[in-house]
Design a protein around this motif. Structure first.
Motif, PDB file in Angstrom:
ATOM      1  N   LYS A   1       0.824  -1.208   0.000  1.00 52.98           N
ATOM      2  CA  LYS A   1       0.000   0.000   0.000  1.00 52.98           C
ATOM      3  C   LYS A   1       0.860   1.260   0.000  1.00 52.98           C
ATOM      4  O   LYS A   1       1.962   1.277   0.542  1.00 52.98           O
ATOM      5  N   VAL A   2       0.301   2.291  -0.605  1.00 50.31           N
ATOM      6  CA  VAL A   2       1.071   3.518  -0.814  1.00 50.31           C
ATOM      7  C   VAL A   2       0.468   4.677  -0.017  1.00 50.31           C
ATOM      8  O   VAL A   2      -0.747   4.914  -0.071  1.00 50.31           O
TER       9      VAL A   2
ATOM     10  N   MET B   1       4.068  -0.144   4.632  1.00 49.74           N
ATOM     11  CA  MET B   1       3.552   0.612   3.486  1.00 49.74           C
ATOM     12  C   MET B   1       4.703   1.427   2.872  1.00 49.74           C
ATOM     13  O   MET B   1       5.781   1.539   3.470  1.00 49.74           O
ATOM     14  N   LEU B   2       4.456   1.972   1.705  1.00 50.59           N
ATOM     15  CA  LEU B   2       5.509   2.729   1.016  1.00 50.59           C
ATOM     16  C   LEU B   2       5.128   4.210   0.921  1.00 50.59           C
ATOM     17  O   LEU B   2       3.992   4.524   0.567  1.00 50.59           O
ATOM     18  N   PRO B   3       6.086   5.089   1.212  1.00 49.92           N
ATOM     19  CA  PRO B   3       5.744   6.514   1.156  1.00 49.92           C
ATOM     20  C   PRO B   3       6.012   7.160  -0.208  1.00 49.92           C
ATOM     21  O   PRO B   3       6.952   6.774  -0.905  1.00 49.92           O
ATOM     22  N   VAL B   4       5.174   8.116  -0.539  1.00 54.51           N
ATOM     23  CA  VAL B   4       5.443   9.001  -1.688  1.00 54.51           C
ATOM     24  C   VAL B   4       5.354  10.416  -1.145  1.00 54.51           C
ATOM     25  O   VAL B   4       4.424  10.733  -0.392  1.00 54.51           O
TER      26      VAL B   4
ATOM     27  N   VAL C   1      -6.222   0.448   5.973  1.00 50.27           N
ATOM     28  CA  VAL C   1      -5.674   0.478   4.619  1.00 50.27           C
ATOM     29  C   VAL C   1      -4.664  -0.661   4.411  1.00 50.27           C
ATOM     30  O   VAL C   1      -4.672  -1.331   3.381  1.00 50.27           O
ATOM     31  N   SER C   2      -3.815  -0.891   5.414  1.00 51.51           N
ATOM     32  CA  SER C   2      -2.757  -1.897   5.235  1.00 51.51           C
ATOM     33  C   SER C   2      -3.263  -3.310   5.485  1.00 51.51           C
ATOM     34  O   SER C   2      -2.621  -4.282   5.088  1.00 51.51           O
ATOM     35  N   GLY C   3      -4.388  -3.406   6.203  1.00 55.40           N
ATOM     36  CA  GLY C   3      -4.887  -4.733   6.567  1.00 55.40           C
ATOM     37  C   GLY C   3      -4.042  -5.390   7.649  1.00 55.40           C
ATOM     38  O   GLY C   3      -4.097  -6.598   7.860  1.00 55.40           O
ATOM     39  N   LYS C   4      -3.228  -4.578   8.334  1.00 51.82           N
ATOM     40  CA  LYS C   4      -2.351  -5.133   9.384  1.00 51.82           C
ATOM     41  C   LYS C   4      -2.663  -4.490  10.722  1.00 51.82           C
ATOM     42  O   LYS C   4      -3.031  -3.314  10.771  1.00 51.82           O
ATOM     43  N   LYS C   5      -2.474  -5.239  11.769  1.00 53.59           N
ATOM     44  CA  LYS C   5      -2.670  -4.677  13.114  1.00 53.59           C
ATOM     45  C   LYS C   5      -1.440  -3.870  13.509  1.00 53.59           C
ATOM     46  O   LYS C   5      -0.322  -4.206  13.120  1.00 53.59           O
ATOM     47  N   PHE C   6      -1.670  -2.840  14.255  1.00 54.53           N
ATOM     48  CA  PHE C   6      -0.556  -2.017  14.717  1.00 54.53           C
ATOM     49  C   PHE C   6       0.332  -2.830  15.658  1.00 54.53           C
ATOM     50  O   PHE C   6      -0.146  -3.409  16.627  1.00 54.53           O
TER      51      PHE C   6
END
Ligand code: SF4
Ligand code: SF4
Lengths: 387, 424
Positions: free
Chosen positions: B34-35, B53-56, B178-183
């Motif tokens: 995810k971006v 996730m990847l930053p822009v 958004v990431s579908g991942k737990k913190f």
């Protein structure tokens, strides 16, 4: 009740008294009175009123003062309003002010608060950071702390403690103020010929430099006049002017728009006085919370507020439709980032809904209106041809 | 010889890191990563990493467009689409790039955002920018992190609490969704521990300008050095390796009394300057040359602190992961009030023995520029030091007037040289 001509005369004088004599006189009558100056757009004046203070709106010096020192503080590509404010404060126009509040609306105003700090103006200088998070538990808590911070400053000066009763009472008076202003706007929307927009502008702006009690009396007088005066409509289109929420256009420009065939039926010029839509609860045990919730839930739309869940383009379109405006005149101060970055989106929303619009930029000390007159005249003629 | 080889090593490392990120961004469709679109000042790199996730960074895209000399066209296209001339050109450059297909520096289309992470530290325009992006990408969730300004010159516990609550109740839940991942707090803590190492190193690197000659230029080369720490690598082992390598190379220069490297070789240091304000990107090389031709070396700059001020002692604290993210954001340069900015610049002038301070006033950027004139005067009076002033823009080539800037710099340098001759 004061007669209408007097009201007009006085409001015209008050709204452009750059020496703020009214406030100075008011303060001199009691030792514990304080004056707090605030810049656009909105400031919760109720909290100051509740602790024996008067909040005074600072809208720059317009075209009424020659700028000499102010220009040495700002590069040519920065808007004009902070120059006039600096000029006034350095010339001692605001000597009687105890403190200054700069509500967070843009980076220029934010940094102006720093300049006031460097120049050691007033007994306190506060940049009031409005929350951009609208959850009462998060943004609301933060905003209440910001208000308390201001109250602490005032307490240090006059030793007056805030009470629930006093704040509820102040909220009541400002609710009345907003109700009266709204009634005047509503009536004028229907019958814009009964007073000119220039007159209305002076009346509303005067309210930012006098006590709310006195302004309420003034507004009652105006409302009474509007209810009785009939007059005859002229062949003019109805427009909203939008984009001048901070630096104010010169009065000559307002007149020009009216003379070029428009009735200005809504605007965002002294928007702070109409910022909160509807009444704020005036009978709670926690009036600061009531003020905060009103801000979070019942604020009008503006460039200084994050709007993703409630796009301002749609809100402007709704305002235009509800008020049966024939068009919108976007008038933004030159170099005003918040206004100029917003307007393209607002124009798109207008296009989507077939609302006609024009746009020009101004500076508070613009002296030539010929081009604007022609532009507005052509706009008004084109609309008349179509309707 | 050896110095050239070792210099290249850090550059290669940096190139690999950034190239890797751009490659990852070009294959998100395949990898499903995810971006997040976000900004440099107040960047939450560690948190973005914690969610894989990847930053822009739109402003990095804008500055790269400036350096590749294509920003002028983008700005024109944004203006054709209705944007006004006198607003921040970073925004217009970014919008112009999107109008033209959102092609990134590698020539490939950048992926659309899955999340717009708006942490608008120190500048209101960021908020307006994202309102525009939100309309370009309708339906993409927006997570807002409002950073309170250090209006009174300090960070209060209430300000930190406000930030922590926003992170907990708005930003993190959106990232989870958004990431579908737990913190994963422990993952964040690990990343933050690496950040501290990177921060220690960057402070040491910029501190080497205390030497005479200064081994680096803290502005023109400094903007390259802050690349990894600012664009998502803070908190990674690669960044630690990169900064260790860079530091080693710089220490070599110190030991051998070598001056900064420029595109045309090493500078023979004659003038030491502190610079306030961002650089111009569209004529970056020509701009730099105007300095090194006179032997002017920048020993400290405020711009290299936009992504975080570490030299006054701030470090991320892995034991207070959310508080520390909030405090980091509040510590960025343009989130400091004007007296703090004056203090910081004055300290740099003293610590790095600068002969003068130069203000590059950027037309686009009110956040930096409004108030710079009084800052100049205060510093001039307090430290009795020469102050120079030039005007340009970040990415709008229309506002880079070579001859104007050259004239002003020439006289400034002349004045500084005369002063030095007299005092010697
Ligand atoms: S006119 Fe616009 S840019 Fe200038 S101070 Fe007001 S809001 Fe800020
Ligand atoms: S105004 Fe300045 S800080 Fe803000 S986005 Fe533009 S260049 Fe960046």
């Amino acid at each position: 009740m004061e007669n209408f001509e007097n009201i007009l005369e006085r409001s015209k004088m008050l709204s452009f008294d750059l020496n703020f004599e009214y406030a100075r006189n008011w303060k001199s009558k009691e030792a514990s009175r304080v004056i707090l100056g605030y810049t656009p757009i909105y400031f919760p004046r109720e909290i100051v009123h509740a602790v024996n203070g008067l909040s005074v709106g600072i809208f720059g010096s317009g075209d009424r003062k020659q700028i000499i020192k102010g220009d040495a503080f700002y590069q040519s590509y920065i808007c004009h309003i902070p120059r006039g404010i600096i000029e006034m404060v350095l010339d001692g126009n605001m000597k009687s002010f105890d403190g200054f509040v700069f509500p967070s609306i843009c980076d220029v105003m934010r940094n102006l608060s720093g300049i006031f700090k460097i120049q050691k103006k007033g007994k306190f200088v506060k940049y009031l950071d409005y929350p951009q998070n609208f959850n009462p538990e998060i943004g609301g808590t933060f905003y209440i702390q910001e208000m308390k911070h201001i109250l602490e400053y005032i307490f240090e000066i006059n030793n007056v403690k805030l009470t629930t009763e006093n704040l509820n009472n102040s909220i009541r008076l400002f609710n009345k103020n907003r109700q009266l202003i709204k009634a005047i706007y509503d009536l004028r929307r229907e019958f814009p010929w009964r007073i000119t927009y220039e007159e209305l502008y002076h009346i509303i702006r005067a309210g930012t430099v006098i006590t709310v009690e006195e302004h309420n009396e003034m507004l009652e007088g105006v409302l009474d006049f509007l209810n009785n005066e009939k007059g005859e409509p002229l062949d003019k289109i109805k427009v909203i002017i939008y984009g001048a929420f901070c630096e104010q256009p010169p009065v000559g420009l307002i007149k020009t728009i009216e003379l070029a065939g428009c009735y200005i039926i809504d605007d965002d010029l002294v928007l702070g006085s109409r910022w909160i839509q509807g009444d704020i609860k005036d009978d709670t045990d926690d009036p600061l919370k009531a003020l905060s919730e009103a801000y979070l839930k019942n604020s009008t739309f503006s460039s200084s507020m994050y709007d993703v869940n409630n796009p301002k383009g749609e809100r402007l379109v709704k305002l235009a439709k509800d008020s049966k405006a024939d068009g919108i005149i976007f008038a933004a101060p030159s170099f005003c980032d918040p206004a100029l970055l917003d307007i393209p989106q607002l124009q798109q929303a207008c296009d989507k809904h077939d609302i006609r619009h024009i746009m020009f930029q101004f500076s508070e000390n613009t002296g030539q209106f010929k081009v604007i007159k022609e532009q507005v005249g052509a706009f008004s003629d084109s609309i008349k041809l179509w309707v | 010889m050896s110095q050239e080889v070792s210099k290249e090593k850090s550059m290669i490392l940096q190139k690999e890191m950034i190239g890797g990120l751009l490659d990852d961004l070009s294959i998100t469709k395949e990898t499903g990563k995810k971006v997040v679109y976000t900004f440099v000042p107040g960047n939450l790199s560690e948190l973005i990493r914690a969610f894989d996730m990847l930053p822009v960074y739109p402003e990095i895209n804008a500055l790269q467009s400036g350096m590749r000399k294509i920003s002028g066209n983008y700005i024109r296209d944004a203006e054709k689409a209705g944007h006004f001339e006198d607003v921040c050109t970073y925004v217009k450059c970014d919008i112009g790039m999107m109008i033209n297909g959102n092609i990134g520096p590698t020539g490939k289309k950048l992926p659309d955002p899955d999340l717009l992470l708006l942490s608008y530290t120190g500048c209101f325009t960021f908020m307006k920018w994202f309102e525009n992006l939100e309309r370009i990408y309708p339906g993409v969730p927006v997570a807002m992190l409002h950073t309170p300004y250090q209006e009174n010159g300090k960070i209060t516990p209430e300000m930190t609490q406000y930030m922590v609550k926003q992170l907990k109740e708005d930003v993190i839940p959106k990232m989870e969704k958004v990431s579908g991942k737990k913190f994963d707090e422990s993952k964040l803590k690990q990343t933050l521990a690496e950040s501290v190492k990177v921060e220690d190193l960057i402070v040491k690197i910029f501190d080497t300008t205390k030497n005479r000659p200064s081994p680096i230029d803290a502005y023109f080369a400094g903007v390259y050095y802050i690349g990894p720490i600012n664009i998502g690598f803070r908190g990674t082992p690669e960044a630690v390796t990169y900064y260790e390598e860079l530091y080693k190379e710089i220490l070599y220069r110190v030991e051998n009394k070598l001056g900064p490297i420029t595109p045309e070789g090493e500078v023979d240091e004659k003038i030491r300057l502190v610079v306030e304000g961002p650089p111009n990107w569209t004529s970056f090389r020509e701009f730099w040359k105007l300095f090194y031709d006179h032997g002017a070396v920048i020993v400290s700059s405020s711009y290299t602190k936009v992504g975080g001020v570490y030299d006054t002692g701030f470090r991320h604290d892995p034991e207070r992961p959310l508080e520390t993210l909030g405090e980091y954001c509040m510590h960025c340069y343009t989130n400091l009030n004007l007296p703090q900015r004056i203090e910081l610049l004055s300290k740099s002038i003293k610590d790095y023995h600068a002969d003068g301070i130069l203000v590059n006033s950027i037309k686009s950027c009110n956040s930096f520029s409004a108030g710079q004139l009084i800052m100049m005067r205060e510093i001039e009076e307090k430290l009795e030091i020469p102050v120079g002033f030039i005007e340009s823009d970040l990415v709008d080539p229309r506002y880079f007037s070579y001859s104007n800037i050259k004239n002003r710099l020439d006289s400034f340098f002349q004045m500084l040289n005369q002063r030095k001759t007299i005092s010697n």
